[in-house]
Scaffold this motif. Structure first.
Motif, PDB file in Angstrom:
ATOM      1  N   LEU A 158       0.762  -1.068   0.056  1.00 49.46           N
ATOM      2  CA  LEU A 158      -0.041   0.007   0.160  1.00 49.46           C
ATOM      3  C   LEU A 158       0.752   1.366   0.071  1.00 49.46           C
ATOM      4  N   TYR A 159       0.597   2.013  -1.045  1.00 50.07           N
ATOM      5  CA  TYR A 159       1.257   3.264  -1.115  1.00 50.07           C
ATOM      6  C   TYR A 159       0.251   4.390  -0.601  1.00 50.07           C
ATOM      7  N   GLU A 160       0.634   5.540   0.260  1.00 50.59           N
ATOM      8  CA  GLU A 160      -0.275   6.353   0.716  1.00 50.59           C
ATOM      9  C   GLU A 160       0.349   7.815   0.536  1.00 50.59           C
ATOM     10  N   SER A 206      -3.936  10.352  -1.502  1.00 50.91           N
ATOM     11  CA  SER A 206      -4.561   9.105  -2.297  1.00 50.91           C
ATOM     12  C   SER A 206      -3.777   7.929  -1.784  1.00 50.91           C
ATOM     13  N   GLN A 207      -4.329   6.846  -2.155  1.00 51.13           N
ATOM     14  CA  GLN A 207      -3.942   5.508  -1.880  1.00 51.13           C
ATOM     15  C   GLN A 207      -3.685   4.771  -2.976  1.00 51.13           C
ATOM     16  N   ALA A 250      -2.874   0.505  -3.976  1.00 51.08           N
ATOM     17  CA  ALA A 250      -2.723  -0.843  -3.232  1.00 51.08           C
ATOM     18  C   ALA A 250      -2.542  -2.134  -4.566  1.00 51.08           C
TER      19      ALA A 250
END
Length: 262
Positions: free
Chosen positions: A69-71, A93-94, A96
């Motif tokens: 997951l990148y946030e 924003s996210q 995944a």
């Protein structure tokens, strides 16, 4: 002056006037030391929390479930996925994906994509409302306003509803929106000179015609077995498949069924 010096010498004791010890005694008597210690602990904890918050705003990897997951925080976050595709995650924003499946990502918020072409492994970006399947392109998907907005910078995408599968094929310069997950995408902007694709057939077996159209629009086109040996001659220029299929059906007096790939 001599009397004052003699008084000092008579009463002098080694280390009796140690300033460090005197400060400690004063601090213990007034509670200053305890407060200072608490302040140091508080600042240390705050600093640690800040570091964790900053790291969490950039990237969080959940190894237990195999999800990455990148946030993003308050600024855009530039990413390069394992397949070489480039993503700019917009603020708050996210993005995944599970395991090594970076060709099938989930998005909350907004992001811009420059997808590395891999015909054997299509790239799909799914929001909560709409889904974009890449047919080789650069595009943007934005769901921050309660609806899905897509714009295409180059190449082609198929923009579909998450629930119904209703879709439009978009090319460079086009924009579209999807108000709800159970709706149908609507083209909202075309380039000044619409990029129409032309299909030319000359006594081409219908089986081949359907295969060509299906590959371009990422669908399966089905008709009765007996129709597949018929031949088609014609030139079709359009942006959407539903502009072409009715013409073929009318020309050959047949029915064609369009099936979406899951």
């Amino acid at each position: 002056m001599n009397d004052e010096l003699n008084h000092v010498f008579r009463h002098y004791r080694h280390n009796a006037l140690n300033p460090s010890r005197a400060y400690r005694q004063f601090a213990e008597a007034t509670g200053l030391r305890a407060r200072a210690t608490r302040l140091r602990i508080w600042f240390s904890a705050a600093a640690a929390t800040l570091v964790l918050a900053v790291v969490g705003a950039v990237v969080w990897m959940q190894q237990a479930t195999g999800q990455t997951l990148y946030e993003s925080g308050n600024t855009p976050l530039a990413l390069v996925l394992p397949d070489g595709s480039q993503v700019t995650l917009q603020p708050h924003s996210q993005l995944a994906y599970n395991g090594d499946s970076c060709r099938n990502i989930r998005l909350r918020g907004a992001a811009s994509f420059s997808v590395r072409h891999d015909a054997a492994h299509p790239f799909t970006a799914s929001g909560t409302i709409g889904r974009v399947k890449v047919l080789g392109t650069q595009f943007c998907l934005d769901e921050r306003q309660g609806k899905a907005l897509v714009s295409v910078e180059s190449g082609r995408v198929k923009f579909a509803s998450i629930k119904t599968g209703q879709n439009v094929v978009m090319t460079r310069g086009m924009k579209a929106e999807l108000a709800t997950a159970d709706g149908c995408p609507t083209i909202t902007a075309q380039p000044d000179a619409p990029l129409m694709h032309t299909f030319a057939f000359n006594a081409t077996p219908l089986s081949e015609v359907l295969a060509v159209l299906g590959a371009y629009y990422d669908v399966r086109l089905i008709t009765a077995e007996a129709n597949l040996t018929r031949h088609l001659t014609g030139r079709f220029t359009a942006t959407q498949l539903n502009d072409i299929v009715p013409v073929i059906e009318q020309t050959l007096e047949i029915k064609i069924k369009v099936e979406e790939f899951n």
